[in-house]
Every structure is written in structure tokens, then in C-alpha cells.
Scaffold this active site. Structure first.
Site, mmCIF file in Angstrom:
data_model
loop_
_atom_site.group_PDB
_atom_site.id
_atom_site.type_symbol
_atom_site.label_atom_id
_atom_site.label_comp_id
_atom_site.label_asym_id
_atom_site.label_seq_id
_atom_site.Cartn_x
_atom_site.Cartn_y
_atom_site.Cartn_z
ATOM 1 N N VAL A 1 0.910 -1.163 0.071
ATOM 2 C CA VAL A 1 -0.065 -0.102 -0.028
ATOM 3 C C VAL A 1 0.796 1.523 0.261
ATOM 4 O O VAL A 1 1.891 1.346 0.831
ATOM 5 C CB VAL A 1 -0.826 0.127 1.270
ATOM 6 C CG1 VAL A 1 -1.638 1.265 1.315
ATOM 7 C CG2 VAL A 1 -1.827 -1.172 1.262
ATOM 8 N N CYS A 2 0.392 2.128 -0.754
ATOM 9 C CA CYS A 2 1.059 3.535 -0.661
ATOM 10 C C CYS A 2 -0.001 4.679 -0.861
ATOM 11 O O CYS A 2 -1.095 4.262 -0.485
ATOM 12 C CB CYS A 2 2.101 3.840 -1.665
ATOM 13 S SG CYS A 2 1.483 3.771 -3.391
ATOM 14 N N ARG A 3 0.360 5.825 -1.099
ATOM 15 C CA ARG A 3 -0.583 6.907 -1.190
ATOM 16 C C ARG A 3 -1.691 6.828 -2.423
ATOM 17 O O ARG A 3 -2.886 6.678 -2.365
ATOM 18 C CB ARG A 3 -0.119 8.186 -1.474
ATOM 19 C CG ARG A 3 -0.927 9.403 -1.432
ATOM 20 C CD ARG A 3 -0.437 10.792 -1.587
ATOM 21 N NE ARG A 3 0.389 11.046 -2.889
ATOM 22 C CZ ARG A 3 -0.464 11.592 -3.924
ATOM 23 N NH1 ARG A 3 -1.733 11.937 -3.502
ATOM 24 N NH2 ARG A 3 0.021 11.600 -4.987
ATOM 25 N N GLY B 1 -0.714 4.172 -5.194
ATOM 26 C CA GLY B 1 -0.603 2.718 -5.909
ATOM 27 C C GLY B 1 0.732 2.710 -6.935
ATOM 28 O O GLY B 1 1.174 1.466 -7.185
ATOM 29 N N MET C 1 -4.231 4.647 -0.623
ATOM 30 C CA MET C 1 -4.797 5.186 0.604
ATOM 31 C C MET C 1 -5.772 6.533 0.049
ATOM 32 O O MET C 1 -6.854 6.478 0.851
ATOM 33 C CB MET C 1 -3.971 5.795 1.720
ATOM 34 C CG MET C 1 -3.098 4.690 2.290
ATOM 35 S SD MET C 1 -4.389 3.658 3.150
ATOM 36 C CE MET C 1 -4.787 4.466 4.526
#
Length: 98
Positions: free
Chosen positions: A62-64, A66, A90
Site C-alpha cells: 500500500v502507498c498513497r 498505488g 490510500m
């Protein structure tokens, strides 16, 4: 690379499935909130921390948005890990945060 939607991840969380989430955002981003029980490993440290991961488990990256998680997923996949990239990151997450 396999992908999973934020809604699918949330459904797994609600179903009390054992899931392993790795958040590769930076420290200040994670301070704003992360998916409950997600492990925080900033993208720049994934290469150095991969020996701490279990190749028999599947990890959701997961990141901000993708992009970084997709790079982390590719790196881990190239080293024999089972990974899924959470699309949209996110920004698309509507589930609980801690």
C-alpha cells in the site's frame, strides 16, 4: 503483478482473515493514518528489510496512490515473495485507519 482493490482489502479485514499489509509511504504520510495492523516499511528501505519477511506469506503493498507500492511489489516479487498491489492506494481507501 497481481492487484487487489481497496474494497477487497477492506472485506478481508472485516472477515477477520489474517492478512499482511505493508505500507511503503514515508513516515509523515503514515502519521496521518494507516490501515490497522499494517507494517510500515518506507519504499527506500524495502530492499534492506525484505529478509525480515516470510516468503510463505502473501503481502499486500500500500502507498498513497498505488505507484510506490507497485514498485515495492515488483521488487519483492522479483525476489520470490508473494505480493499484491492495492490499486488506488490510500487515496481510494474508505476503511478504518489507525
Amino acid at each position: 503483478m497481481k492487484e487487489i482493490s481497496p474494497n477487497e482489502v477492506n472485506a478481508l479485514l472485516k472477515g477477520n482473515s489474517t492478512i499482511n499489509i505493508i505500507d511503503v509511504r514515508e513516515v509523515d504520510e503514515v502519521k496521518a493514518g494507516k490501515i490497522p495492523n499494517a507494517m510500515h516499511i518506507p519504499l527506500g528501505l524495502v530492499e534492506f528489510r525484505m529478509q525480515d519477511l516470510d516468503k510463505s506469506k502473501e503481502y499486500i503493498m500500500v502507498c498513497r496512490s498505488g505507484g510506490r507500492s507497485s514498485r515495492a511489489a515488483k521488487l519483492l516479487e522479483d525476489h520470490g515473495y508473494k505480493v499484491l498491489n492495492m490499486t488506488g492506494g490510500m487515496l481510494e481507501w474508505n476503511g478504518p485507519i489507525e
